[in-house]
Design an enzyme around this catalytic site. Structure first.
Site, short mmCIF file in Angstrom:
data_model
loop_
_atom_site.label_atom_id
_atom_site.label_comp_id
_atom_site.label_asym_id
_atom_site.label_seq_id
_atom_site.Cartn_x
_atom_site.Cartn_y
_atom_site.Cartn_z
N CYS A 98 -40.91 5.12 14.64
CA CYS A 98 -41.23 6.37 14.39
C CYS A 98 -43.03 6.55 13.89
CB CYS A 98 -40.72 6.18 12.32
SG CYS A 98 -41.28 7.01 11.00
N HIS B 244 -21.39 16.76 9.74
CA HIS B 244 -21.58 14.76 9.99
C HIS B 244 -22.79 14.75 11.17
CE1 HIS B 244 -17.34 14.09 9.58
NE2 HIS B 244 -17.91 14.05 8.63
N ASN C 293 -18.61 18.92 13.96
CA ASN C 293 -18.93 18.19 15.84
C ASN C 293 -20.56 18.11 15.62
OD1 ASN C 293 -16.52 18.53 16.40
ND2 ASN C 293 -16.95 20.56 17.43
N VAL C 294 -21.02 17.02 16.57
CA VAL C 294 -23.05 16.63 16.58
C VAL C 294 -22.96 17.58 17.31
CG1 VAL C 294 -22.43 14.91 14.76
CG2 VAL C 294 -21.85 14.78 17.07
N ASP C 295 -22.10 17.96 18.46
CA ASP C 295 -22.84 18.76 19.54
C ASP C 295 -23.61 20.27 19.28
OD1 ASP C 295 -20.98 21.06 19.08
OD2 ASP C 295 -18.80 19.38 20.62
N THR D 257 -8.88 19.36 14.56
CA THR D 257 -9.56 18.52 13.87
C THR D 257 -7.98 17.66 13.97
OG1 THR D 257 -10.76 17.13 11.53
CG2 THR D 257 -9.86 19.94 11.79
N SER D 258 -8.46 16.23 13.46
CA SER D 258 -6.89 15.20 12.75
C SER D 258 -7.49 15.00 11.55
CB SER D 258 -7.41 14.03 13.48
OG SER D 258 -8.46 12.77 13.15
N CYS E 204 -36.41 9.18 11.44
CA CYS E 204 -37.02 7.48 11.37
C CYS E 204 -35.36 7.18 10.16
CB CYS E 204 -38.67 7.82 10.58
SG CYS E 204 -38.55 6.21 10.08
N ALA F 139 -7.59 24.62 21.89
CA ALA F 139 -8.56 26.12 21.48
C ALA F 139 -8.55 26.75 22.72
CB ALA F 139 -9.60 25.00 20.27
C1 BJW Z 1 -7.46 19.39 20.11
C2 BJW Z 1 -7.39 20.08 21.36
C3 BJW Z 1 -7.84 20.90 22.76
C4 BJW Z 1 -7.21 17.49 20.91
N1 BJW Z 1 -7.49 21.63 21.46
N2 BJW Z 1 -7.64 21.10 19.19
C5 BJW Z 1 -10.83 9.04 1.37
C6 BJW Z 1 -9.47 8.35 1.41
C7 BJW Z 1 -10.15 7.06 2.53
C8 BJW Z 1 -10.83 6.98 3.64
C9 BJW Z 1 -11.91 7.56 2.99
C10 BJW Z 1 -12.23 8.44 1.65
N3 BJW Z 1 -13.08 9.06 1.00
C11 BJW Z 1 -14.12 8.62 2.24
C12 BJW Z 1 -13.53 7.27 3.18
C13 BJW Z 1 -14.36 6.50 4.15
C14 BJW Z 1 -14.65 7.38 5.46
C15 BJW Z 1 -13.32 7.82 6.46
O1 BJW Z 1 -12.58 8.70 5.86
N4 BJW Z 1 -12.46 6.62 6.77
C16 BJW Z 1 -11.29 7.83 7.23
C17 BJW Z 1 -11.38 6.92 8.65
C18 BJW Z 1 -10.14 6.61 7.24
N5 BJW Z 1 -15.81 8.06 5.71
C19 BJW Z 1 -17.04 8.49 5.80
O2 BJW Z 1 -17.26 7.32 5.49
C20 BJW Z 1 -17.87 9.01 5.17
N6 BJW Z 1 -18.38 9.01 4.14
C21 BJW Z 1 -18.58 9.34 2.68
O3 BJW Z 1 -17.26 9.10 2.22
O4 BJW Z 1 -19.63 8.44 1.96
C22 BJW Z 1 -19.16 8.61 0.95
C23 BJW Z 1 -20.49 8.56 0.25
C24 BJW Z 1 -21.54 8.94 -1.31
C25 BJW Z 1 -22.75 8.71 -1.46
C26 BJW Z 1 -23.36 8.08 -0.82
C27 BJW Z 1 -22.51 7.09 -0.22
C28 BJW Z 1 -21.54 7.31 0.43
C29 BJW Z 1 -19.02 9.56 6.93
C30 BJW Z 1 -17.77 10.50 7.13
C31 BJW Z 1 -18.35 10.46 8.77
C32 BJW Z 1 -17.38 10.56 9.90
N7 BJW Z 1 -18.35 9.79 11.51
C33 BJW Z 1 -17.76 10.58 12.66
C34 BJW Z 1 -19.34 9.91 13.90
C35 BJW Z 1 -19.58 11.12 13.61
C36 BJW Z 1 -20.86 10.88 14.59
C37 BJW Z 1 -20.91 11.00 16.04
O5 BJW Z 1 -20.48 11.44 16.48
O6 BJW Z 1 -20.77 9.12 16.79
O7 BJW Z 1 -17.55 11.40 13.15
S1 BJW Z 1 -16.70 9.55 12.37
C38 BJW Z 1 -15.92 10.67 13.83
O8 BJW Z 1 -14.85 11.01 13.17
C39 BJW Z 1 -16.88 12.23 13.82
C40 BJW Z 1 -15.76 13.06 13.55
O9 BJW Z 1 -16.48 14.62 13.48
C41 BJW Z 1 -14.50 13.07 12.57
C42 BJW Z 1 -13.48 13.98 12.84
O10 BJW Z 1 -12.66 13.57 14.21
P1 BJW Z 1 -11.68 14.82 14.50
O11 BJW Z 1 -13.54 15.63 15.12
O12 BJW Z 1 -11.37 15.26 13.59
O13 BJW Z 1 -11.70 14.18 15.97
P2 BJW Z 1 -10.17 13.80 16.42
O14 BJW Z 1 -10.79 13.17 17.07
O15 BJW Z 1 -9.98 12.85 15.46
O16 BJW Z 1 -9.74 14.02 15.95
C43 BJW Z 1 -9.55 15.11 17.69
C44 BJW Z 1 -8.45 16.35 16.74
O17 BJW Z 1 -8.86 17.50 18.55
C45 BJW Z 1 -6.87 16.04 17.60
O18 BJW Z 1 -5.92 16.71 16.02
C46 BJW Z 1 -6.46 16.41 18.85
O19 BJW Z 1 -4.54 16.54 18.40
C47 BJW Z 1 -7.20 17.30 18.21
N8 BJW Z 1 -7.04 18.50 20.55
N9 BJW Z 1 -7.27 18.59 21.97
C48 BJW Z 1 -7.38 21.47 20.10
N10 BJW Z 1 -8.11 20.81 23.60
ZN ZN Z 2 -40.65 6.24 9.33
#
Ligand code: BJW
Ligand code: ZN
Length: 262
Positions: free
Chosen positions: A161, A125, A108-110, A202-203, A133, A245
């Site tokens: 910046c 994240h 989480n980013v919060d 997390t999903s 910058c 949660a």
């Molecule tokens: C509840 C609830 C309640 C609801 N109680 N539960 C391998 C395979 C395939 C793809 C890739 C791979 N490796 C990398 C990739 C590409 C990509 C990726 O994973 N894509 C997939 C989507 C297919 N990954 C990347 O690009 C990453 N970088 C990378 O791999 O770099 C390589 C590299 C190396 C060296 C140099 C350069 C590059 C970066 C990933 C960054 C993710 N960023 C985000 C946005 C952050 C900024 C923002 O906030 O805007 O991060 S995307 C978003 O998803 C955010 C989250 O942290 C992240 C995960 O989501 P999360 O937290 O799981 O949320 P949800 O909504 O998905 O799920 C919520 C869950 O809660 C659900 O299950 C509900 O049921 C549940 N829930 N209410 C408890 N009350």
């Molecule tokens: Zn700068």
């Protein structure tokens, strides 16, 4: 009658947590859902239902339209500032107090874990509160909140910046970007040496973060999952606690430490 299916898994989870010596808590957006912070992928309320991830959460999107992306993140930063930690965040902090050395890894980013009293969560994240910058990576101050909250979807040009004048960007990790190496290393190390990993809200779809619980399971740790829905992590979880949660985590803490004492 309704509570019976929940009670047994909760008891099993409490037994695992009560015995664990090295605990990792791994959280995602569902952790903050009951604080009013939307998740990304939930069908009705998730951010990606209303916004295009490719147009907002990639470095290309920021280059193409910095004001659109900056305005969206400013809107979210203000919403998080108004939000309060929920009982789930407090329960995580309680686990950290009860089991010293517990490592909290969050996607989480919060800042709700910090505000609930969790010291030093590992932010895989990044953070809404650490802009930098886009050119030279120098940390930049968050804008003065007196400037007011941008409306949902309003363009706000990012500040420049102070050193190189390039646009300041949100300090979060976008798709296609590397995770902060230190955070990832700490997370992998903690997952590799824990005996229990608790994954919450997390999903399990976004990599490499989704590997953290898998690493723990592969190396023999017990995994407990808290999520109202099924996820790809169901199969590695020894116990799946289906619920919110903010409800399940306080019940788990009570079952281990309050129930056990009483
Ligand atoms: C509840 C609830 C309640 C609801 N109680 N539960 C391998 C395979 C395939 C793809 C890739 C791979 N490796 C990398 C990739 C590409 C990509 C990726 O994973 N894509 C997939 C989507 C297919 N990954 C990347 O690009 C990453 N970088 C990378 O791999 O770099 C390589 C590299 C190396 C060296 C140099 C350069 C590059 C970066 C990933 C960054 C993710 N960023 C985000 C946005 C952050 C900024 C923002 O906030 O805007 O991060 S995307 C978003 O998803 C955010 C989250 O942290 C992240 C995960 O989501 P999360 O937290 O799981 O949320 P949800 O909504 O998905 O799920 C919520 C869950 O809660 C659900 O299950 C509900 O049921 C549940 N829930 N209410 C408890 N009350
Ligand atoms: Zn700068």
């Amino acid at each position: 009658m309704d509570s019976i299916p929940v009670d047994q898994p909760l008891r099993e989870a409490a037994a695992l947590l009560g015995q664990a010596r090295r605990v990792v808590v791994f959280t995602g957006a569902g952790m903050s859902a009951e604080s009013g912070v939307p998740t990304f992928r939930d069908a009705l309320t998730g951010l990606w239902q209303r916004y295009d991830a490719q147009a907002l959460a990639t470095p290309e999107a920021f280059r193409a339209d910095p004001a659109l992306v900056w305005g969206w993140y400013e809107w979210r930063r203000h919403a998080v500032r108004r939000a309060r930690p929920n009982p789930g965040h407090l329960a995580v902090a309680a686990i950290q107090t009860r089991v010293p050395g517990t490592v909290l890894i969050t996607q989480n980013v919060d800042d709700l874990h910090e505000r609930a009293g969790s010291p030093d969560p590992v932010h895989l994240h990044g953070s809404l509160f650490a802009p930098r910058c886009s050119g030279c990576a120098r940390p930049a101050p968050s804008p003065d909140d007196a400037a007011g909250e941008p409306a949902d979807g309003r363009r706000v040009p990012p500040p420049g910046c102070a050193r190189c004048a390039a646009p300041v960007r949100p300090g979060v990790v976008w798709f296609g970007e590397a995770l902060p190496p230190e955070a990832l290393e700490t997370a992998v190390e903690a997952a590799s040496s824990c005996d229990l990993l608790l994954t919450v809200g997390t999903s399990g779809l976004v990599y490499p973060a989704a590997e953290i619980p898998q690493v723990a399971a592969r190396l023999g740790a017990a995994v407990i999952q808290v999520n109202p829905e099924q996820t790809p992590l169901d199969g590695i979880a020894e116990v799946n606690l289906r619920g919110a949660a903010a409800v399940v985590l306080p019940a788990l803490v009570d079952a281990v430490w309050v129930g056990a004492a009483g």
